[in-house]
Design an enzyme around this catalytic site. Structure first.
Site, PDB file in Angstrom:
ATOM      1  N   ASP A  58      -0.441   3.937   1.452  1.00  0.00           N
ATOM      2  CA  ASP A  58      -0.058   5.050   2.601  1.00  0.00           C
ATOM      3  C   ASP A  58       0.473   4.343   4.038  1.00  0.00           C
ATOM      4  O   ASP A  58       0.550   3.567   3.654  1.00  0.00           O
ATOM      5  CB  ASP A  58      -2.224   5.090   1.880  1.00  0.00           C
ATOM      6  CG  ASP A  58      -2.447   3.588   2.807  1.00  0.00           C
ATOM      7  OD1 ASP A  58      -1.820   3.117   2.129  1.00  0.00           O
ATOM      8  OD2 ASP A  58      -3.414   3.973   3.937  1.00  0.00           O
TER       9      ASP A  58
ATOM     10  N   GLU B   8       3.855  -6.156   3.361  1.00  0.00           N
ATOM     11  CA  GLU B   8       3.787  -5.854   5.011  1.00  0.00           C
ATOM     12  C   GLU B   8       4.547  -6.507   5.789  1.00  0.00           C
ATOM     13  O   GLU B   8       4.968  -6.403   6.696  1.00  0.00           O
ATOM     14  CB  GLU B   8       2.044  -5.842   4.871  1.00  0.00           C
ATOM     15  CG  GLU B   8       2.025  -5.527   6.315  1.00  0.00           C
ATOM     16  CD  GLU B   8       1.431  -4.028   6.884  1.00  0.00           C
ATOM     17  OE1 GLU B   8       1.385  -3.447   6.979  1.00  0.00           O
ATOM     18  OE2 GLU B   8       1.017  -3.361   5.035  1.00  0.00           O
TER      19      GLU B   8
ATOM     20  N   ASP C 199       7.141   0.418   6.541  1.00  0.00           N
ATOM     21  CA  ASP C 199       5.236   0.550   6.122  1.00  0.00           C
ATOM     22  C   ASP C 199       4.856   1.718   5.134  1.00  0.00           C
ATOM     23  O   ASP C 199       4.212   1.857   5.912  1.00  0.00           O
ATOM     24  CB  ASP C 199       4.568  -0.193   7.251  1.00  0.00           C
ATOM     25  CG  ASP C 199       3.073  -0.310   7.073  1.00  0.00           C
ATOM     26  OD1 ASP C 199       3.052  -0.599   5.820  1.00  0.00           O
ATOM     27  OD2 ASP C 199       2.906  -0.145   8.100  1.00  0.00           O
TER      28      ASP C 199
ATOM     29  N   GLU D 171      -5.356   1.853   2.969  1.00  0.00           N
ATOM     30  CA  GLU D 171      -4.593   0.331   3.448  1.00  0.00           C
ATOM     31  C   GLU D 171      -4.753   0.792   4.854  1.00  0.00           C
ATOM     32  O   GLU D 171      -5.753   0.243   5.732  1.00  0.00           O
ATOM     33  CB  GLU D 171      -3.974  -0.242   3.178  1.00  0.00           C
ATOM     34  CG  GLU D 171      -3.239  -1.540   3.690  1.00  0.00           C
ATOM     35  CD  GLU D 171      -3.080  -1.866   5.365  1.00  0.00           C
ATOM     36  OE1 GLU D 171      -2.794  -3.021   5.538  1.00  0.00           O
ATOM     37  OE2 GLU D 171      -2.739  -0.726   5.190  1.00  0.00           O
ATOM     38  N   GLU D 172      -4.318   1.443   5.260  1.00  0.00           N
ATOM     39  CA  GLU D 172      -4.027   2.582   6.600  1.00  0.00           C
ATOM     40  C   GLU D 172      -5.773   2.691   7.517  1.00  0.00           C
ATOM     41  O   GLU D 172      -5.477   3.283   8.771  1.00  0.00           O
ATOM     42  CB  GLU D 172      -3.174   3.023   7.013  1.00  0.00           C
ATOM     43  CG  GLU D 172      -2.306   2.513   6.568  1.00  0.00           C
ATOM     44  CD  GLU D 172      -0.893   1.694   7.835  1.00  0.00           C
ATOM     45  OE1 GLU D 172      -1.588   1.473   8.669  1.00  0.00           O
ATOM     46  OE2 GLU D 172       0.051   1.555   7.453  1.00  0.00           O
TER      47      GLU D 172
ATOM     48  N   HIS E 272       1.249  -1.256   0.163  1.00  0.00           N
ATOM     49  CA  HIS E 272       0.081  -0.144   0.250  1.00  0.00           C
ATOM     50  C   HIS E 272       0.701   1.079   0.161  1.00  0.00           C
ATOM     51  O   HIS E 272       1.887   1.181   0.458  1.00  0.00           O
ATOM     52  CB  HIS E 272      -0.865   0.472   1.447  1.00  0.00           C
ATOM     53  CG  HIS E 272      -0.269  -0.256   2.573  1.00  0.00           C
ATOM     54  ND1 HIS E 272       0.506   0.846   3.537  1.00  0.00           N
ATOM     55  CD2 HIS E 272      -0.123  -1.039   3.068  1.00  0.00           C
ATOM     56  CE1 HIS E 272       0.269   0.379   4.273  1.00  0.00           C
ATOM     57  NE2 HIS E 272       0.052  -0.418   4.448  1.00  0.00           N
TER      58      HIS E 272
END
Length: 165
Positions: A78, A165, A108, A140-141, A76
């Site tokens: 974000d 991840e 991350d 995603e967050e 991801h």
């Protein structure tokens, strides 16, 4: 555009804010991250497709090679909201200390994309028997809207996936 070296790729991705949050005052676009990744991957011969998920929110699917199957390298684009006062240094600036790199998204997930590019560089002088797909999703967050939009599009991806991840 020349591809920057690994450390500079890390620094440029970290410097591009892309916070996703359900609270609107924290939420930001991930466009700068997606545009930078698309430029670098396009330079390396990947076909890059962006999917606008919501205003200012984008997924990137970059592919090299064709046919069924293949490998997806996914992550991801974000990051979580942050309080710069709680950091020992500017979270949007890559810092090296104790043989480590620090910055918001270095592990991350922004650093994963810089490392993917580094990993594929020696492979680009040969044809791929199956496609290699690099996927960068948004939000995603917070809402998972990027992954949901990709699933809703019904686009088949690879046979196997590595999620950074």
């Amino acid at each position: 555009m020349a591809l920057p070296p690994l450390k500079q790729r890390f620094a440029e991705l970290i410097a591009a804010p892309s916070v996703s949050c359900t609270q609107a005052h924290w939420d930001q676009s991930n466009r700068p991250v997606i545009e930078r990744l698309a430029a670098w991957l396009g330079e390396l011969g990947f076909a890059c497709e962006t999917q606008e998920v919501a205003p200012g929110k984008f997924n990137l699917l970059a592919s090299r090679g064709s046919g069924p199957g293949g490998l997806v390298l996914a992550g991801h684009s974000d990051t979580v909201p942050f309080d710069a006062e709680l950091w020992q240094s500017d979270p949007l600036r890559l810092r090296e200390a104790d043989d480590r790199w620090y910055g918001l998204g270095s592990c991350d997930m922004k650093g994963f994309f810089a490392l993917i590019i580094e990993a594929v560089l020696p492979l680009l002088d040969q044809p791929f028997r199956q496609p290699l797909l690099i996927l960068a999703t948004c939000d995603e967050e917070s809402s998972m809207s990027g992954a949901r939009a990709l699933a809703d599009a019904g686009r088949p991806l690879g046979r196997a996936a590595v999620i950074g991840e």
